[in-house]
Design a protein around this motif. Structure first.
Motif, PDB file in Angstrom:
ATOM      1  N   GLY A 253      -1.355 -11.207  12.602  1.00  0.00           N
ATOM      2  CA  GLY A 253      -1.198  -9.743  12.991  1.00  0.00           C
ATOM      3  C   GLY A 253      -2.525  -9.295  13.820  1.00  0.00           C
ATOM      4  O   GLY A 253      -3.293 -10.199  14.444  1.00  0.00           O
TER       5      GLY A 253
ATOM      6  N   GLY B   2      -5.546  -8.390  12.608  1.00  0.00           N
ATOM      7  CA  GLY B   2      -6.978  -9.135  12.189  1.00  0.00           C
ATOM      8  C   GLY B   2      -7.053 -10.483  13.272  1.00  0.00           C
ATOM      9  O   GLY B   2      -8.079 -10.812  13.530  1.00  0.00           O
TER      10      GLY B   2
ATOM     11  N   ASP C 146      -9.036 -12.524  -2.326  1.00  0.00           N
ATOM     12  CA  ASP C 146      -8.136 -11.095  -2.524  1.00  0.00           C
ATOM     13  C   ASP C 146      -9.454  -9.983  -2.148  1.00  0.00           C
ATOM     14  O   ASP C 146     -10.125  -9.709  -2.957  1.00  0.00           O
ATOM     15  CB  ASP C 146      -7.700 -10.981  -3.682  1.00  0.00           C
ATOM     16  CG  ASP C 146      -6.668  -9.818  -3.750  1.00  0.00           C
ATOM     17  OD1 ASP C 146      -6.823  -8.709  -3.263  1.00  0.00           O
ATOM     18  OD2 ASP C 146      -5.524  -9.627  -4.865  1.00  0.00           O
ATOM     19  N   VAL C 147      -9.052  -9.296  -1.049  1.00  0.00           N
ATOM     20  CA  VAL C 147      -9.965  -8.211  -0.823  1.00  0.00           C
ATOM     21  C   VAL C 147     -10.079  -7.055  -1.946  1.00  0.00           C
ATOM     22  O   VAL C 147     -10.961  -6.351  -1.948  1.00  0.00           O
ATOM     23  CB  VAL C 147      -9.854  -7.495   0.293  1.00  0.00           C
ATOM     24  CG1 VAL C 147     -10.028  -8.418   1.608  1.00  0.00           C
ATOM     25  CG2 VAL C 147      -8.567  -6.678   0.671  1.00  0.00           C
TER      26      VAL C 147
ATOM     27  N   SER D  54      -9.138  -5.277   8.251  1.00  0.00           N
ATOM     28  CA  SER D  54      -7.752  -5.172   8.572  1.00  0.00           C
ATOM     29  C   SER D  54      -6.729  -5.594   7.534  1.00  0.00           C
ATOM     30  O   SER D  54      -5.400  -5.220   7.832  1.00  0.00           O
ATOM     31  CB  SER D  54      -7.760  -6.237   9.756  1.00  0.00           C
ATOM     32  OG  SER D  54      -6.486  -6.002  10.395  1.00  0.00           O
TER      33      SER D  54
ATOM     34  N   ILE E 111      -1.256  -4.323   3.175  1.00  0.00           N
ATOM     35  CA  ILE E 111      -0.029  -4.475   3.229  1.00  0.00           C
ATOM     36  C   ILE E 111       0.749  -3.014   2.998  1.00  0.00           C
ATOM     37  O   ILE E 111       0.192  -1.913   3.019  1.00  0.00           O
ATOM     38  CB  ILE E 111       0.101  -4.996   1.504  1.00  0.00           C
ATOM     39  CG1 ILE E 111      -0.509  -4.357   0.303  1.00  0.00           C
ATOM     40  CG2 ILE E 111       0.041  -6.494   1.545  1.00  0.00           C
ATOM     41  CD1 ILE E 111       0.024  -4.496  -1.099  1.00  0.00           C
TER      42      ILE E 111
ATOM     43  N   ILE F 168      -9.543  -0.578   9.952  1.00  0.00           N
ATOM     44  CA  ILE F 168      -8.265  -0.337  10.560  1.00  0.00           C
ATOM     45  C   ILE F 168      -7.424   0.557   9.457  1.00  0.00           C
ATOM     46  O   ILE F 168      -7.053   0.011   8.495  1.00  0.00           O
ATOM     47  CB  ILE F 168      -7.527  -1.879  10.603  1.00  0.00           C
ATOM     48  CG1 ILE F 168      -8.496  -2.836  11.524  1.00  0.00           C
ATOM     49  CG2 ILE F 168      -6.077  -1.624  11.267  1.00  0.00           C
ATOM     50  CD1 ILE F 168      -8.669  -2.214  13.091  1.00  0.00           C
TER      51      ILE F 168
ATOM     52  N   LYS G 126      -4.191   4.620   3.420  1.00  0.00           N
ATOM     53  CA  LYS G 126      -4.850   4.675   4.717  1.00  0.00           C
ATOM     54  C   LYS G 126      -5.363   5.749   5.177  1.00  0.00           C
ATOM     55  O   LYS G 126      -5.723   5.997   6.538  1.00  0.00           O
ATOM     56  CB  LYS G 126      -3.337   4.252   5.736  1.00  0.00           C
ATOM     57  CG  LYS G 126      -3.009   3.011   5.786  1.00  0.00           C
ATOM     58  CD  LYS G 126      -3.963   2.046   6.268  1.00  0.00           C
ATOM     59  CE  LYS G 126      -3.734   0.469   5.953  1.00  0.00           C
ATOM     60  NZ  LYS G 126      -5.018  -0.358   6.552  1.00  0.00           N
TER      61      LYS G 126
ATOM     62  N   PRO H 194      -3.775   2.485  14.216  1.00  0.00           N
ATOM     63  CA  PRO H 194      -2.714   2.104  14.987  1.00  0.00           C
ATOM     64  C   PRO H 194      -1.313   2.860  14.661  1.00  0.00           C
ATOM     65  O   PRO H 194      -1.128   3.420  13.505  1.00  0.00           O
ATOM     66  CB  PRO H 194      -2.386   0.817  14.741  1.00  0.00           C
ATOM     67  CG  PRO H 194      -3.584   0.394  14.097  1.00  0.00           C
ATOM     68  CD  PRO H 194      -4.075   1.401  13.431  1.00  0.00           C
ATOM     69  N   GLY H 195      -0.479   2.919  15.677  1.00  0.00           N
ATOM     70  CA  GLY H 195       0.988   3.507  15.320  1.00  0.00           C
ATOM     71  C   GLY H 195       1.717   2.298  14.983  1.00  0.00           C
ATOM     72  O   GLY H 195       1.268   1.291  14.438  1.00  0.00           O
TER      73      GLY H 195
ATOM     74  N   MET I 116       4.375  -7.053   9.506  1.00  0.00           N
ATOM     75  CA  MET I 116       4.389  -5.806   8.746  1.00  0.00           C
ATOM     76  C   MET I 116       5.459  -4.928   9.129  1.00  0.00           C
ATOM     77  O   MET I 116       6.173  -4.039   8.139  1.00  0.00           O
ATOM     78  CB  MET I 116       3.016  -4.973   8.828  1.00  0.00           C
ATOM     79  CG  MET I 116       2.758  -3.902   7.794  1.00  0.00           C
ATOM     80  SD  MET I 116       1.447  -3.037   7.675  1.00  0.00           S
ATOM     81  CE  MET I 116       0.455  -4.176   6.651  1.00  0.00           C
TER      82      MET I 116
HETATM   83  N1  NAP Z   1       1.481  -3.184  12.235  1.00  0.00           N
HETATM   84  C1  NAP Z   1       1.605  -1.995  12.265  1.00  0.00           C
HETATM   85  O1  NAP Z   1       2.409  -1.329  12.748  1.00  0.00           O
HETATM   86  C2  NAP Z   1       0.420  -1.009  11.541  1.00  0.00           C
HETATM   87  C3  NAP Z   1       0.154   0.106  11.884  1.00  0.00           C
HETATM   88  C4  NAP Z   1      -1.027   0.756  11.312  1.00  0.00           C
HETATM   89  C5  NAP Z   1      -1.893   0.151  10.667  1.00  0.00           C
HETATM   90  N2  NAP Z   1      -1.771  -1.137  10.450  1.00  0.00           N
HETATM   91  C6  NAP Z   1      -2.740  -1.948   9.754  1.00  0.00           C
HETATM   92  O2  NAP Z   1      -3.316  -2.975  10.255  1.00  0.00           O
HETATM   93  C7  NAP Z   1      -3.889  -3.915   9.539  1.00  0.00           C
HETATM   94  C8  NAP Z   1      -3.406  -5.185   9.610  1.00  0.00           C
HETATM   95  O3  NAP Z   1      -1.831  -5.226   9.572  1.00  0.00           O
HETATM   96  P1  NAP Z   1      -0.783  -6.245  10.208  1.00  0.00           P
HETATM   97  O4  NAP Z   1       0.129  -5.283  10.909  1.00  0.00           O
HETATM   98  O5  NAP Z   1      -1.849  -7.139  11.181  1.00  0.00           O
HETATM   99  O6  NAP Z   1      -0.107  -6.932   9.256  1.00  0.00           O
HETATM  100  P2  NAP Z   1       0.036  -8.255   8.562  1.00  0.00           P
HETATM  101  O7  NAP Z   1       0.704  -9.376   9.986  1.00  0.00           O
HETATM  102  O8  NAP Z   1       1.203  -8.303   7.645  1.00  0.00           O
HETATM  103  O9  NAP Z   1      -1.235  -8.886   8.309  1.00  0.00           O
HETATM  104  C9  NAP Z   1      -1.873  -8.756   7.049  1.00  0.00           C
HETATM  105  C10 NAP Z   1      -3.308  -9.371   6.958  1.00  0.00           C
HETATM  106  O10 NAP Z   1      -3.700  -8.799   5.812  1.00  0.00           O
HETATM  107  C11 NAP Z   1      -4.030 -10.049   4.855  1.00  0.00           C
HETATM  108  N3  NAP Z   1      -3.995  -9.447   3.393  1.00  0.00           N
HETATM  109  C12 NAP Z   1      -2.926  -8.815   2.703  1.00  0.00           C
HETATM  110  N4  NAP Z   1      -3.173  -8.523   1.483  1.00  0.00           N
HETATM  111  C13 NAP Z   1      -4.503  -9.045   1.210  1.00  0.00           C
HETATM  112  C14 NAP Z   1      -5.517  -9.234   0.300  1.00  0.00           C
HETATM  113  N5  NAP Z   1      -4.923  -8.512  -0.977  1.00  0.00           N
HETATM  114  N6  NAP Z   1      -6.597  -9.866   0.391  1.00  0.00           N
HETATM  115  C15 NAP Z   1      -7.005 -10.342   1.757  1.00  0.00           C
HETATM  116  N7  NAP Z   1      -5.927 -10.458   2.673  1.00  0.00           N
HETATM  117  C16 NAP Z   1      -5.008  -9.761   2.557  1.00  0.00           C
HETATM  118  C17 NAP Z   1      -2.720 -10.931   5.201  1.00  0.00           C
HETATM  119  O11 NAP Z   1      -3.117 -12.206   4.647  1.00  0.00           O
HETATM  120  P3  NAP Z   1      -2.543 -12.822   3.492  1.00  0.00           P
HETATM  121  O12 NAP Z   1      -1.163 -12.372   3.156  1.00  0.00           O
HETATM  122  O13 NAP Z   1      -2.686 -14.298   3.438  1.00  0.00           O
HETATM  123  O14 NAP Z   1      -3.301 -12.598   2.271  1.00  0.00           O
HETATM  124  C18 NAP Z   1      -2.759 -10.813   6.540  1.00  0.00           C
HETATM  125  O15 NAP Z   1      -3.697 -11.701   7.298  1.00  0.00           O
HETATM  126  C19 NAP Z   1      -3.413  -3.326   7.969  1.00  0.00           C
HETATM  127  O16 NAP Z   1      -4.513  -2.887   7.455  1.00  0.00           O
HETATM  128  C20 NAP Z   1      -2.179  -2.328   8.173  1.00  0.00           C
HETATM  129  O17 NAP Z   1      -2.174  -1.485   7.325  1.00  0.00           O
HETATM  130  C21 NAP Z   1      -0.693  -2.001  10.789  1.00  0.00           C
END
Ligand code: NAP
Length: 285
Positions: free
Chosen positions: A64, A66, A108-109, A131, A134, A181, A200, A228-229, A235
């Motif tokens: 995603g 990150g 785990d962060v 970044s 969940i 993020i 968030k 981000p939106g 996710m």
């Molecule tokens: N996609 C969207 O629409 C959106 C919108 C606004 C904000 N965001 C934010 O953007 C960031 C990235 O999201 P994404 O969309 O890229 O989601 P994603 O594709 O689901 O990726 C989430 C990442 O976080 C890691 N992660 C989750 N829990 C963790 C933990 N406890 N310790 C370490 N790593 C952990 C996951 O890896 P593992 O599962 O391997 O640990 C994965 O690398 C998030 O903070 C999310 O809230 C996303």
């Protein structure tokens, strides 16, 4: 003293060699300009990046947003330390980065011990990107205690620990940049995402990023957020198309669009305490 003839010869030789050097520089310059006209991206990458050889630690680097930020930063010559819980995915993401010296660390962060180990191992992190996160798709009354704890621990506490422990090293080094993020939902909320929205609010609403920008700024460390939106990642894979495309641009954003924003925040040395919204106009509504 050289005879008169030899002095004239050596002066001519000197001017000839200067002329040859200038001519070579001109040819090189022209060929670079021609190359730039043919392929602007290639030449941009050749120009010396401000981030060359700097070290960045990116949580959620396995996929995603990150992973896309890691790709963008590695293109600029940064050495990346990727963090997430899944070994296989993280190793794959790390192996796919351009350049050398990238590392993967599983953990785990939300666990303080994990951050303490990272802080001891990596004392010279120049850029921290928080970044890892969940999502949530349950109404508050149906959200279990475990789910609440996991969301808050990952999205909020994980970011707080990262800023505190890696930030402490940055304070010693008197340099650094932190990018949290966040999410536009931290500002506007959304039904089914109450805990996620609370977790968030690390940027705009709670003032966490702004508070740290004030604490760290005098030591030369910048702290910013990106909100981000809807971005096309795992996710939001389960979200309806209507929701995914609910911005004014009628499409979800791409991870590379967010990565570009992260690059801009990382390189602009006067952006501090800001949260950049990148949501296609979602926050108008
Ligand atoms: N996609 C969207 O629409 C959106 C919108 C606004 C904000 N965001 C934010 O953007 C960031 C990235 O999201 P994404 O969309 O890229 O989601 P994603 O594709 O689901 O990726 C989430 C990442 O976080 C890691 N992660 C989750 N829990 C963790 C933990 N406890 N310790 C370490 N790593 C952990 C996951 O890896 P593992 O599962 O391997 O640990 C994965 O690398 C998030 O903070 C999310 O809230 C996303």
């Amino acid at each position: 003293m050289l005879p008169c003839r030899s002095r004239i010869d050596s002066a001519i030789t000197y001017y000839e060699s200067t002329f040859v050097l200038q001519a070579k520089a001109l040819v090189l310059n022209n060929s670079l300009l021609e190359e730039q006209a043919r392929n602007p991206t290639l030449v941009n990458k050749r120009s010396f990046s401000k981030l060359q050889n700097k070290v960045c630690l990116i949580t959620g680097g396995s996929r995603g947003i990150g992973a896309a930020i890691a790709q963008r930063f590695a293109q600029e010559g940064l050495k990346c330390i990727l963090v997430s819980r899944s070994m296989v995915e993280l190793q794959k993401s790390c192996a796919g980065l351009p350049g050398l010296d990238h590392k993967a660390r599983f953990g785990d962060v939300g666990e303080r011990k994990f951050w303490v180990e990272l802080g001891k191992e990596f004392k010279d992190v120049d850029i921290l990107v928080n970044s890892a996160g969940i999502g949530q798709q349950t109404l508050l009354v149906r959200t279990s205690e475990e789910e609440i704890d996991q969301i808050i621990r990952t999205n909020l506490i994980g970011t707080v620990y990262g800023c505190q422990i890696i930030g402490k090293n940055m304070l010693k080094n008197k340099t650094g940049s932190i990018i949290n993020i966040s999410s536009i939902l931290g500002l506007r909320g959304s039904s089914g995402c109450a805990i996620y929205s609370a977790s968030k609010a690390v940027s705009k609403t709670s003032g966490f990023t702004k508070a740290l920008a004030q604490e760290f700024g005098p030591s030369g460390i910048r702290v910013n957020g990106i909100a981000p939106g809807y971005i096309d990642t795992d996710m939001i894979a389960g979200f309806s198309e209507a929701m995914r495309s609910s911005s004014a641009l009628k499409r979800p954003g791409t991870v590379s669009e967010v990565a570009e924003a992260a690059f801009m925040v990382a390189t602009n040395t006067y952006i501090n305490g800001s949260t950049i919204t990148i949501d296609g106009g979602l926050s108008f509504y």
